[in-house]
Design an enzyme around this catalytic site. Structure first.
Site, short mmCIF file in Angstrom:
data_model
loop_
_atom_site.label_atom_id
_atom_site.label_comp_id
_atom_site.label_asym_id
_atom_site.label_seq_id
_atom_site.Cartn_x
_atom_site.Cartn_y
_atom_site.Cartn_z
N ARG A 144 0.83 -1.22 0.00
CA ARG A 144 0.00 0.00 0.00
C ARG A 144 0.86 1.27 0.00
NH1 ARG A 144 -2.59 -3.45 -0.89
NH2 ARG A 144 -4.56 -4.16 -0.06
N SER A 179 -11.40 0.38 3.48
CA SER A 179 -10.74 0.24 4.79
C SER A 179 -10.33 1.61 5.29
CB SER A 179 -9.48 -0.61 4.67
OG SER A 179 -9.83 -1.86 4.16
N GLU A 185 -5.86 4.85 6.91
CA GLU A 185 -5.41 4.45 5.56
C GLU A 185 -5.94 5.39 4.48
OE1 GLU A 185 -5.88 2.42 1.90
OE2 GLU A 185 -5.59 0.75 3.28
C1 LIG Z 1 -15.56 -0.21 -1.01
C2 LIG Z 1 -14.08 0.03 -1.23
C3 LIG Z 1 -13.21 -1.05 -1.30
C4 LIG Z 1 -11.83 -0.87 -1.49
N1 LIG Z 1 -11.02 -1.97 -1.58
C5 LIG Z 1 -9.70 -1.82 -1.80
C6 LIG Z 1 -8.84 -2.97 -1.94
O1 LIG Z 1 -9.29 -4.11 -1.88
N2 LIG Z 1 -7.53 -2.76 -2.16
C7 LIG Z 1 -7.00 -1.51 -2.25
O2 LIG Z 1 -5.79 -1.42 -2.45
N3 LIG Z 1 -7.77 -0.41 -2.14
C8 LIG Z 1 -9.11 -0.53 -1.91
N4 LIG Z 1 -9.91 0.57 -1.78
C9 LIG Z 1 -9.30 1.91 -1.90
C10 LIG Z 1 -9.41 2.53 -3.33
O3 LIG Z 1 -10.17 1.71 -4.15
C11 LIG Z 1 -8.02 2.72 -3.93
O4 LIG Z 1 -7.22 3.51 -3.10
C12 LIG Z 1 -8.10 3.36 -5.33
O5 LIG Z 1 -6.84 3.29 -5.96
C13 LIG Z 1 -8.56 4.81 -5.25
O6 LIG Z 1 -8.76 5.30 -6.54
P1 LIG Z 1 -9.43 6.72 -6.74
O7 LIG Z 1 -9.29 7.08 -8.20
O8 LIG Z 1 -10.81 6.72 -6.22
O9 LIG Z 1 -8.47 7.59 -5.85
P2 LIG Z 1 -8.70 9.00 -5.05
O10 LIG Z 1 -9.41 8.75 -3.77
O11 LIG Z 1 -9.31 9.97 -6.00
O12 LIG Z 1 -7.21 9.34 -4.77
C14 LIG Z 1 -6.44 8.54 -3.90
C15 LIG Z 1 -5.03 9.13 -3.77
O13 LIG Z 1 -4.36 9.04 -5.02
C16 LIG Z 1 -4.01 10.34 -5.49
N5 LIG Z 1 -4.29 10.33 -6.93
C17 LIG Z 1 -5.45 10.00 -7.55
N6 LIG Z 1 -5.30 10.06 -8.88
C18 LIG Z 1 -4.02 10.47 -9.11
C19 LIG Z 1 -3.26 10.76 -10.28
N7 LIG Z 1 -3.77 10.63 -11.52
N8 LIG Z 1 -1.98 11.16 -10.12
C20 LIG Z 1 -1.43 11.31 -8.88
N9 LIG Z 1 -2.10 11.06 -7.74
C21 LIG Z 1 -3.38 10.64 -7.87
C22 LIG Z 1 -4.89 11.32 -4.73
O14 LIG Z 1 -4.25 12.58 -4.58
C23 LIG Z 1 -5.02 10.60 -3.39
O15 LIG Z 1 -3.90 10.84 -2.60
C24 LIG Z 1 -11.30 0.43 -1.60
C25 LIG Z 1 -12.18 1.54 -1.54
C26 LIG Z 1 -13.55 1.35 -1.36
C27 LIG Z 1 -14.47 2.54 -1.33
#
Ligand SMILES: Cc1cc2nc3c(=O)[nH]c(=O)nc-3n(C[C@H](O)[C@H](O)[C@H](O)COP(=O)(O)OP(=O)(O)OC[C@H]3O[C@@H](n4cnc5c(N)ncnc54)[C@H](O)[C@@H]3O)c2cc1C
Length: 333
Positions: free
Chosen positions: A157, A225, A321
Site C-alpha cells: 500500500r 478500509s 489508511e
Molecule cells: C468499497 C471500497 C473497497 C476498497 N477496496 C480496496 C482494496 O481491496 N484494495 C486496495 O488497495 N484499495 C481498496 N480501496 C481503496 C481505493 O479503491 C483505492 O485507493 C483506489 O486506488 C482509489 O482510486 P481513486 O481514483 O478513487 O483515488 P482518489 O481517492 O481519487 O485518490 C487517492 C489518492 O491518489 C491520489 N491520486 C489519484 N489520482 C491520481 C493521479 N492521476 N496522479 C497522482 N495522484 C493521484 C490522490 O491525490 C489521493 O492521494 C477500496 C475503496 C472502497 C471505497
C-alpha cells in the site's frame, strides 16, 4: 479540453459523500494542459480513498484523461492506459479480450491513475506486479517524467507517489500482462476454486466475495478500509497473544507481523458504533460509513474514538489508511 468550474460541490466526487465544496474544480482531460496550470491544486481520481472533512480552499484537479492502447509482444500484452479510466472497467476489458492477469484486482473502486499511488492490492496480488512504468507530470520540476516500476518504489500500500503527496500527477500507466499466466488462488476463499480455475472464474468469485463483504459505496457511502492493518514486532505479538489468543496476524518479515485491525475493533464491540451519522459498519469493522448526513467533525470524532479504544485495550496505534483532507491539506489523525 480541460474545464474549470468555480465553487463545486465535492459530494458526488468522493465516495464518502460529505457535503463540502471546493474553491474550484478543474477537469483534466488532456495531459499537456498540465503545463499551463499554475495554481495549487489537490489531485483527485474517483475519490474512493479521499475524504473531504471541510470545505476545501484550493482547486481540485480531477484527472479524467482517457485512453487505451494495446500491443502484443513476445513477453506479453503491453497496455498504455489513461489515468482517468476506471480500474474495474480495465480489468473486465482485459479479461474479455483474453488477456488474464488482473482478475484478483476486480471491483477495486477508483481510477487507473490512482492504482499505483497506493499500489492497490487484493486476494494476494498487487498492481505493482503488472506495472511496467508510470508517466507523470512533475509539479516541482515542471516537466513530464517516466518512472520504471523499480523507480516507483512499490511496497505494501505504498509507492513513491504516496511518499511525495501532491508532487506528481500521473497521466498514463503502462502495464504488462505476461502471456504465461497462472491462476492465483492461494488467498482465503479463492482456494476452493482449485489450481485449474480460469481467470474469469476467479474474477467472478472475487466480485461475489467483495459484494458480500464490503458495503457498496453507491448504497452506503464509505471509503473502503478506513484504518491500516498495524505492523508490530514479533515481541509485541507474543505479548498480545497471551491475552488475545484468537488475534489474527500475517507474517511481514522475520521481525514483524501485520495485525487485523478489523478484528480488534470488532473485539471491542464497536461494530455499529456511531457519532452522529458517521458509523463503524455493522458487518465490516474496518470500514467507516456515512449513514446519510454525516459531517467531517463527526467522522473525525468517530475515528479518534476508535483509535483511543484500540490503543487503550491493545496498546496498538491505528493509522488512518484513507486520505483525509481539512480545508487546506492532508491531515493525519
Ligand atoms: C468499497 C471500497 C473497497 C476498497 N477496496 C480496496 C482494496 O481491496 N484494495 C486496495 O488497495 N484499495 C481498496 N480501496 C481503496 C481505493 O479503491 C483505492 O485507493 C483506489 O486506488 C482509489 O482510486 P481513486 O481514483 O478513487 O483515488 P482518489 O481517492 O481519487 O485518490 C487517492 C489518492 O491518489 C491520489 N491520486 C489519484 N489520482 C491520481 C493521479 N492521476 N496522479 C497522482 N495522484 C493521484 C490522490 O491525490 C489521493 O492521494 C477500496 C475503496 C472502497 C471505497
Amino acid at each position: 479540453m480541460t474545464t474549470h468550474h468555480k465553487h463545486t460541490s465535492l459530494k458526488e466526487l468522493h465516495t464518502f459523500r460529505l457535503p463540502y465544496s471546493a474553491q474550484a474544480l478543474i477537469e483534466l482531460t488532456c495531459a499537456n494542459d498540465l503545463a499551463e496550470l499554475n495554481d495549487d491544486y489537490y489531485v483527485l481520481g474517483e475519490g474512493s480513498n479521499t475524504i473531504f472533512t471541510e470545505d476545501f480552499s484550493y482547486p481540485v484537479l480531477r484527472v479524467a484523461i482517457e485512453g487505451y492502447e494495446q500491443t502484443s509482444t513476445e513477453q506479453g500484452y503491453e497496455l498504455r492506459v489513461g489515468a482517468g479510466e476506471n480500474w474495474h472497467a480495465l480489468v473486465v476489458r482485459t479479461l474479455s479480450a483474453g488477456m488474464p492477469g488482473l482478475e484478483n484486482l476486480a471491483l477495486i473502486p477508483g481510477s487507473v491513475g490512482a492504482a499505483p499511488v497506493q499500489n492497490i492490492g487484493a486476494y494476494g496480488v498487487e498492481v505493482a506486479e503488472y506495472v511496467r512504468s508510470v508517466e507523470a507530470w512533475d509539479r516541482q520540476a515542471r516537466k513530464f517524467v517516466v518512472f520504471t516500476a523499480e523507480e516507483c518504489q512499490f511496497a505494501y500500500r505504498d509507492s513513491l507517489f504516496k511518499k511525495r503527496p501532491g508532487r506528481y500527477v500521473i497521466t498514463y500507466v503502462n502495464l504488462l500482462l505476461p502471456k504465461q499466466w497462472q491462476p492465483r488462488v492461494s488467498y482465503g476463499a479463492l482456494a476452493e476454486l482449485g489450481a485449474e480455475a480460469s481467470a474469469s472464474a476467479i474474477m467472478e468469485a472475487v466480485i461475489r466475495i467483495r459484494n458480500s463483504k464490503l458495503p457498496n459505496p453507491k448504497e452506503l457511502p464509505n471509503a473502503g478500509s478506513f484504518f491500516k492493518n498495524p505492523i508490530v514486532s514479533r515481541g509485541d505479538l507474543k505479548r498480545l497473544l497471551t491475552t488475545y489468543p484468537a488475534l489474527p496476524y500475517f507474517s511481514v518479515d522475520a521481525q514483524h507481523v501485520k495485525l487485523a485491525a478489523g478484528w480488534m475493533i470488532d473485539y471491542l464491540g464497536l461494530k455499529g458504533f456511531s457519532v452522529g451519522d458517521a458509523a463503524v459498519h455493522d458487518k465490516q469493522a474496518l470500514v467507516l460509513v456515512n449513514k446519510g448526513s454525516a459531517c467531517g467533525t463527526e467522522l473525525l470524532s468517530l475515528a479518534k474514538a476508535v483509535q483511543a479504544r484500540v490503543a487503550k485495550e491493545f496498546s496498538v496505534a491505528l493509522e488512518v489508511e484513507v486520505r483525509l483532507l481539512n480545508d487546506k491539506e492532508l491531515i493525519n489523525v
